[in-house]
Design an enzyme around this catalytic site. Structure first.
Site, mmCIF file in Angstrom:
data_model
loop_
_atom_site.group_PDB
_atom_site.id
_atom_site.type_symbol
_atom_site.label_atom_id
_atom_site.label_comp_id
_atom_site.label_asym_id
_atom_site.label_seq_id
_atom_site.Cartn_x
_atom_site.Cartn_y
_atom_site.Cartn_z
ATOM 1 N N PRO A 225 0.806 -1.236 0.000
ATOM 2 C CA PRO A 225 0.000 0.000 0.000
ATOM 3 C C PRO A 225 0.837 1.283 0.000
ATOM 4 O O PRO A 225 0.297 2.370 -0.114
ATOM 5 C CB PRO A 225 -0.789 -0.102 1.311
ATOM 6 C CG PRO A 225 0.107 -0.895 2.214
ATOM 7 C CD PRO A 225 0.857 -1.856 1.334
ATOM 8 N N ASP A 263 2.678 -5.206 -14.232
ATOM 9 C CA ASP A 263 3.543 -6.263 -13.696
ATOM 10 C C ASP A 263 4.950 -5.674 -13.490
ATOM 11 O O ASP A 263 5.565 -5.195 -14.451
ATOM 12 C CB ASP A 263 3.570 -7.426 -14.700
ATOM 13 C CG ASP A 263 4.409 -8.588 -14.199
ATOM 14 O OD1 ASP A 263 5.160 -8.412 -13.210
ATOM 15 O OD2 ASP A 263 4.311 -9.674 -14.787
ATOM 16 N N LYS A 309 13.412 -12.599 -0.455
ATOM 17 C CA LYS A 309 12.585 -13.337 0.512
ATOM 18 C C LYS A 309 13.144 -14.745 0.641
ATOM 19 O O LYS A 309 13.520 -15.364 -0.364
ATOM 20 C CB LYS A 309 11.128 -13.399 0.041
ATOM 21 C CG LYS A 309 10.568 -12.059 -0.429
ATOM 22 C CD LYS A 309 10.241 -11.117 0.706
ATOM 23 C CE LYS A 309 9.798 -9.753 0.180
ATOM 24 N NZ LYS A 309 9.552 -8.764 1.214
HETATM 25 N N1 SAM Z 1 6.743 -2.275 0.140
HETATM 26 C C1 SAM Z 1 5.302 -2.286 0.350
HETATM 27 C C2 SAM Z 1 5.005 -1.366 1.499
HETATM 28 O O1 SAM Z 1 5.931 -0.939 2.169
HETATM 29 O O2 SAM Z 1 3.824 -1.033 1.714
HETATM 30 C C3 SAM Z 1 4.784 -3.687 0.629
HETATM 31 C C4 SAM Z 1 4.959 -4.595 -0.533
HETATM 32 S S1 SAM Z 1 4.223 -6.159 -0.319
HETATM 33 C C5 SAM Z 1 5.349 -6.993 0.667
HETATM 34 C C6 SAM Z 1 4.490 -6.884 -1.873
HETATM 35 C C7 SAM Z 1 3.711 -6.258 -2.996
HETATM 36 O O3 SAM Z 1 4.222 -6.747 -4.220
HETATM 37 C C8 SAM Z 1 2.221 -6.604 -2.983
HETATM 38 O O4 SAM Z 1 1.455 -5.428 -2.901
HETATM 39 C C9 SAM Z 1 1.982 -7.288 -4.348
HETATM 40 O O5 SAM Z 1 0.775 -6.871 -4.961
HETATM 41 C C10 SAM Z 1 3.164 -6.796 -5.151
HETATM 42 N N2 SAM Z 1 3.564 -7.680 -6.246
HETATM 43 C C11 SAM Z 1 3.837 -9.002 -6.218
HETATM 44 N N3 SAM Z 1 4.151 -9.411 -7.466
HETATM 45 C C12 SAM Z 1 4.093 -8.334 -8.266
HETATM 46 C C13 SAM Z 1 4.315 -8.122 -9.653
HETATM 47 N N4 SAM Z 1 4.685 -9.123 -10.443
HETATM 48 N N5 SAM Z 1 4.173 -6.882 -10.125
HETATM 49 C C14 SAM Z 1 3.808 -5.849 -9.337
HETATM 50 N N6 SAM Z 1 3.591 -6.002 -8.014
HETATM 51 C C15 SAM Z 1 3.720 -7.227 -7.494
#
Ligand code: SAM
Length: 360
Positions: A225, A263, A309
């Site tokens: 978010p 993406d 991760k």
């Molecule tokens: N850094 C963010 C914060 O501080 O609020 C939290 C990020 S959360 C751990 C991981 C995010 O990566 C999720 O919102 C997910 O929708 C996004 N995500 C995962 N794969 C993705 C992709 N292929 N392209 C764009 N976003 C992606």
């Protein structure tokens, strides 16, 4: 006199084996051999050198900032067990007398575990008479002196501790190796502290004005978010936030954030004016490393901070392999970089990597 032949490394609880594997590996690269002792979830590892003088070499010459899983590193002898409750100080002074010229700081510390936390009050109280006693014996300077070694006491329970010291040029400056950061109430997620901590750990303060200055362009892959975007916006940067998820509305109202529901693995910047790439997408470490490598080889950013991760078993090997791959691929393209990696205090099952491109 006690032989100081071991080093203690603090780490995140649950990562003792990684910390031990890393120190064993890195010491061996310096032809220093020994064995690591760890217990699960104790929040530290001990590396005992076969040659006692090697522990001294390690705390001086093995660059602390290059260790990934260690939060702190210092030299110790055997644990002082069964300290008499009526005088815990004398045995501690006995260990320090003769092994350290004069220290400039004292830290009475505990493991970062639930059991450790129960000793917080005891350590705080004990610090006062101990500091005085060390000053009386001229083992500790009268005022804090950053040019001199730091004495560490590491209490396992209230009558057992390790006693030792670290060098200021080669340790973490923080108590227990943990930078104390306050969670900003208006930040959209707690992960915001991960990026803030990364700035503290990887970027020297005297370079913040240049490398974190207002007006820089940044891309945040997996931004929703908005915890990481928040840190960049707070520093008056323009942020391209890439995520299918929603972004915090207050961040969007600043006008500094452009949100693309795309993406992150396919997004390409239109202009070559991006300074920072940050990436917190939950994906396989190899896939993320490949993506960051592509950005650096393409010249799409100058610095990158990203998380790897680590849900798998062999976590040290996984990180090491990915960093080697990143390094090799950039080397092959004659791209000069500085790479740093650390498991930050705010990291969970992950480590944070920083890459800076260096020209000329
Ligand atoms: N850094 C963010 C914060 O501080 O609020 C939290 C990020 S959360 C751990 C991981 C995010 O990566 C999720 O919102 C997910 O929708 C996004 N995500 C995962 N794969 C993705 C992709 N292929 N392209 C764009 N976003 C992606």
């Amino acid at each position: 006199m006690q032989k100081l032949n071991k080093i203690i490394l603090y780490c995140r609880s649950g990562f003792e084996k990684e910390c031990a594997a890393e120190i064993t590996d890195r010491a061996a690269q310096k032809n220093i051999f020994g064995f690591a002792k760890v217990k699960d979830n104790e929040g530290y590892a001990i590396f005992e050198c076969y040659q006692s003088e090697d522990a001294q070499i390690l705390i001086k010459e093995l660059a602390f900032r290059t260790l990934i899983f260690a939060r702190q590193m210092f030299i110790v002898g055997d644990m002082l067990a069964n300290l008499p409750t009526e005088d815990r100080i004398s045995p501690i002074i006995d260990v320090l007398t003769g092994c350290i010229d004069k220290a400039g700081d004292l830290r009475v510390e505990i493991p970062d575990t639930n059991e450790g936390k129960e000793l917080t009050g005891f350590c705080r109280k004990f610090t006062v008479p101990l500091r005085q006693a060390l000053r009386n014996k001229q083992i500790l300077s009268k005022i804090h002196d950053a040019s001199k070694p730091v004495i560490h006491l590491f209490f396992i329970n209230n009558n057992s501790c390790y006693v030792g010291y670290s060098y200021n040029q080669n340790n973490s400056p923080f108590y227990m190796g943990i930078p104390r950061l306050r969670f900003p109430n208006d930040a959209p997620s707690r992960s915001t502290l991960k990026l803030e901590e990364a700035f503290h750990i990887f970027i020297p303060y005297e370079e913040w004005d240049e490398r974190l200055k207002s007006g820089l362009n940044a891309v945040d892959l997996g931004a929703s978010p908005g915890g990481w975007t928040y840190q960049l916006v707070k520093r008056s940067m323009i942020v391209y936030a890439i995520d299918n998820g929603t972004m915090n509305s207050k961040l969007m109202e600043t006008g500094q954030v452009k949100h693309y529901r795309e993406d992150g693995f396919k997004f390409e910047p239109k202009k070559h004016n991006i300074y920072w790439l940050v990436c917190d997408m939950v994906e396989k470490p190899s896939k993320v490393t490949e993506l960051i490598t592509k950005w650096l080889i393409s010249g799409w950013c100058r610095e990158a901070i990203f998380n790897l991760k680590l849900p798998m078993k062999k976590r040290y090997e996984e990180v090491k392999q990915n960093l080697q791959l990143l390094n090799e691929k950039l080397n092959n393209k004659h791209i000069n970089v500085q790479i740093q990696a650390k498991q930050l205090y705010h990291d969970r099952e992950e480590v944070t990597v920083h890459v800076q491109r260096i020209w000329g």
